[in-house]
Design a protein around this motif. Structure first.
Motif, mmCIF file in Angstrom:
data_model
loop_
_atom_site.group_PDB
_atom_site.id
_atom_site.type_symbol
_atom_site.label_atom_id
_atom_site.label_comp_id
_atom_site.label_asym_id
_atom_site.label_seq_id
_atom_site.Cartn_x
_atom_site.Cartn_y
_atom_site.Cartn_z
ATOM 1 N N GLU A 38 0.848 -1.195 0.000
ATOM 2 C CA GLU A 38 0.000 0.000 0.000
ATOM 3 C C GLU A 38 0.878 1.238 0.000
ATOM 4 O OE1 GLU A 38 -4.081 1.326 2.408
ATOM 5 O OE2 GLU A 38 -2.705 -0.175 3.244
ATOM 6 N N SER A 39 0.392 2.304 -0.661
ATOM 7 C CA SER A 39 1.136 3.560 -0.708
ATOM 8 C C SER A 39 0.187 4.733 -0.564
ATOM 9 C CB SER A 39 1.897 3.705 -2.036
ATOM 10 O OG SER A 39 2.862 2.700 -2.187
ATOM 11 N N TRP A 40 0.713 5.804 0.056
ATOM 12 C CA TRP A 40 -0.026 7.067 0.163
ATOM 13 C C TRP A 40 0.880 8.164 -0.388
ATOM 14 C CZ3 TRP A 40 0.367 3.305 3.805
ATOM 15 C CH2 TRP A 40 -0.837 2.706 4.254
ATOM 16 N N TRP A 41 0.381 8.942 -1.343
ATOM 17 C CA TRP A 41 1.185 9.931 -2.062
ATOM 18 C C TRP A 41 0.751 11.350 -1.717
ATOM 19 C CZ3 TRP A 41 4.990 8.343 -5.613
ATOM 20 C CH2 TRP A 41 5.003 6.964 -5.881
ATOM 21 N N GLN A 42 1.738 12.205 -1.515
ATOM 22 C CA GLN A 42 1.539 13.646 -1.386
ATOM 23 C C GLN A 42 2.612 14.311 -2.238
ATOM 24 O OE1 GLN A 42 -0.810 15.316 0.294
ATOM 25 N NE2 GLN A 42 -1.771 13.664 1.444
ATOM 26 N N TRP A 43 2.208 15.031 -3.305
ATOM 27 C CA TRP A 43 3.212 15.621 -4.178
ATOM 28 C C TRP A 43 2.669 16.902 -4.805
ATOM 29 C CZ3 TRP A 43 2.439 15.515 -9.675
ATOM 30 C CH2 TRP A 43 1.319 14.794 -10.080
ATOM 31 N N ASP A 44 3.583 17.687 -5.379
ATOM 32 C CA ASP A 44 3.254 19.028 -5.880
ATOM 33 C C ASP A 44 2.641 18.943 -7.273
ATOM 34 O OD1 ASP A 44 3.026 21.732 -6.225
ATOM 35 O OD2 ASP A 44 5.183 22.094 -6.472
ATOM 36 N N ASN A 45 1.422 18.432 -7.329
ATOM 37 C CA ASN A 45 0.722 18.294 -8.612
ATOM 38 C C ASN A 45 0.467 19.658 -9.253
ATOM 39 O OD1 ASN A 45 -0.928 16.903 -10.637
ATOM 40 N ND2 ASN A 45 -2.665 17.868 -9.606
ATOM 41 N N ALA A 46 0.033 20.636 -8.444
ATOM 42 C CA ALA A 46 -0.253 21.974 -8.980
ATOM 43 C C ALA A 46 1.011 22.612 -9.544
ATOM 44 C CB ALA A 46 -0.859 22.857 -7.895
ATOM 45 N N GLY A 47 2.138 22.415 -8.865
ATOM 46 C CA GLY A 47 3.386 22.979 -9.355
ATOM 47 C C GLY A 47 3.787 22.393 -10.691
ATOM 48 N N MET A 48 3.577 21.102 -10.873
ATOM 49 C CA MET A 48 3.899 20.470 -12.151
ATOM 50 C C MET A 48 3.023 21.014 -13.272
ATOM 51 S SD MET A 48 3.416 16.573 -13.399
ATOM 52 C CE MET A 48 1.676 16.974 -13.595
ATOM 53 N N LEU A 49 1.710 21.136 -13.005
ATOM 54 C CA LEU A 49 0.793 21.656 -14.026
ATOM 55 C C LEU A 49 1.131 23.099 -14.377
ATOM 56 C CD1 LEU A 49 -2.587 20.170 -12.719
ATOM 57 C CD2 LEU A 49 -1.097 19.281 -14.523
ATOM 58 N N ARG A 50 1.566 23.869 -13.385
ATOM 59 C CA ARG A 50 1.964 25.250 -13.650
ATOM 60 C C ARG A 50 3.209 25.293 -14.535
ATOM 61 N NH1 ARG A 50 5.739 27.849 -11.318
ATOM 62 N NH2 ARG A 50 5.757 26.458 -9.495
ATOM 63 N N GLN A 51 4.169 24.427 -14.256
ATOM 64 C CA GLN A 51 5.392 24.406 -15.053
ATOM 65 C C GLN A 51 5.120 23.985 -16.495
ATOM 66 O OE1 GLN A 51 8.914 22.577 -12.896
ATOM 67 N NE2 GLN A 51 7.353 22.343 -11.274
ATOM 68 N N LEU A 52 4.080 23.184 -16.705
ATOM 69 C CA LEU A 52 3.716 22.780 -18.054
ATOM 70 C C LEU A 52 2.828 23.788 -18.754
ATOM 71 C CD1 LEU A 52 2.998 18.958 -17.517
ATOM 72 C CD2 LEU A 52 4.966 19.980 -18.682
ATOM 73 N N GLY A 53 2.390 24.798 -18.008
ATOM 74 C CA GLY A 53 1.525 25.825 -18.596
ATOM 75 C C GLY A 53 0.070 25.460 -18.636
ATOM 76 N N LEU A 54 -0.326 24.402 -17.897
ATOM 77 C CA LEU A 54 -1.720 23.974 -17.895
ATOM 78 C C LEU A 54 -2.582 24.793 -16.936
ATOM 79 C CD1 LEU A 54 -1.307 20.104 -18.052
ATOM 80 C CD2 LEU A 54 -1.957 21.649 -19.895
ATOM 81 N N ILE A 55 -1.948 25.377 -15.916
ATOM 82 C CA ILE A 55 -2.673 26.280 -15.008
ATOM 83 C C ILE A 55 -1.790 27.482 -14.741
ATOM 84 C CG2 ILE A 55 -3.995 24.418 -13.910
ATOM 85 C CD1 ILE A 55 -2.089 24.618 -11.517
ATOM 86 N N LYS A 56 -2.404 28.581 -14.314
ATOM 87 C CA LYS A 56 -1.663 29.793 -13.967
ATOM 88 C C LYS A 56 -1.866 30.073 -12.496
ATOM 89 C CE LYS A 56 -1.887 31.930 -18.541
ATOM 90 N NZ LYS A 56 -2.292 33.143 -19.313
ATOM 91 N N MET A 57 -0.783 30.490 -11.847
ATOM 92 C CA MET A 57 -0.862 30.784 -10.413
ATOM 93 C C MET A 57 -0.169 32.117 -10.154
ATOM 94 S SD MET A 57 -0.074 27.020 -8.736
ATOM 95 C CE MET A 57 -0.325 27.650 -7.091
#
Length: 230
Positions: free
Chosen positions: A211-230
């Motif tokens: 079993e695994s539990w994940w916590q990671w910077d999903n928003a930061g990755m999407l921002r770096q790809l240009g998919l969201i703006k922050m």
């Protein structure tokens, strides 16, 4: 070199011995050099008590012994035992935490050049949870598919920055760096380089990742790809 001391004694006053250890922990707060302590009773003789204490080195163990509280508690411990405790002093020559090895293997496979082959170290009933995809309760097959998706979309590497293990769980703080070279979430390759950090808690059973539990910077990755703006 890690140093371990094994202390053995026989006593009918196991509870009193435990209370004595609590007192030592409290009185040496901020000054003791011991890093890990385990106390157990022999299943075949409940009067046989064994304490295993770990130190960063022999020299640190000697510093710990020189504390006045250590000497005082030891004298009280002797009074509780049928006879003077015995000591075994060990210089650790091998310390292998097998679940840590499995965790490292997981991250090596996740970013390695070879095809994803996880059947031999991930349990068949594997499950994981990820707040970035709360609707999913991924199986081993889903995990393989996700890993192939990432490796098909990024020329990536994953590095384990820190790792801690306790019981059947291993916690890893990791970083990911990769160039976006393939389609990802419907986005064509951008050749942008993304850097992501995260933490994963893993539970192991029978020598496999269960079993695994994940916590990671999903928003930061999407921002770096240009998919969201922050």
């Amino acid at each position: 070199m890690t140093f371990v001391q094994i202390v053995e004694c026989k006593t009918d006053q196991v509870d009193a011995l435990n209370n004595l250890m609590d007192t030592w922990v409290e009185r040496t707060r901020g000054r003791r050099t011991a890093t890990h302590s385990i106390v157990g009773t022999d299943r075949d003789d409940m009067r046989h008590v064994v304490e295993i204490v770990e130190f960063p080195s022999y020299e640190e163990a000697m510093r710990n012994s020189d504390l006045p509280e250590t000497d005082r508690i030891f004298r009280e411990m002797v009074a509780l035992c049928d006879e003077p405790p015995t000591f075994t002093n060990l210089d650790v020559v091998r310390d292998e935490q097998l679940n840590k090895e499995l965790a490292m293997r997981f991250f090596a496979v996740a970013s390695g050049p070879d095809d994803v082959m996880i059947d031999d170290f991930v349990a068949a009933d594997y499950r994981d949870s990820d707040p970035a995809a709360p609707q999913q309760n991924r199986s081993r097959e889903d995990l393989e598919q996700t890993m192939r998706m990432w490796r098909g979309a990024f020329d990536l590497t994953m590095d384990v920055e820190d790792m801690m293990a306790e019981g059947d769980k291993v916690c890893c703080r990791w970083s990911l760096r990769g160039k976006h070279t393939g389609e990802f979430m419907g986005l064509p390759a951008t050749d942008k380089v993304v850097e992501v950090t995260g933490t994963t808690m893993m539970r192991f059973a029978d020598g496999r990742l269960a079993e695994s539990w994940w916590q990671w910077d999903n928003a930061g990755m999407l921002r770096q790809l240009g998919l969201i703006k922050m």
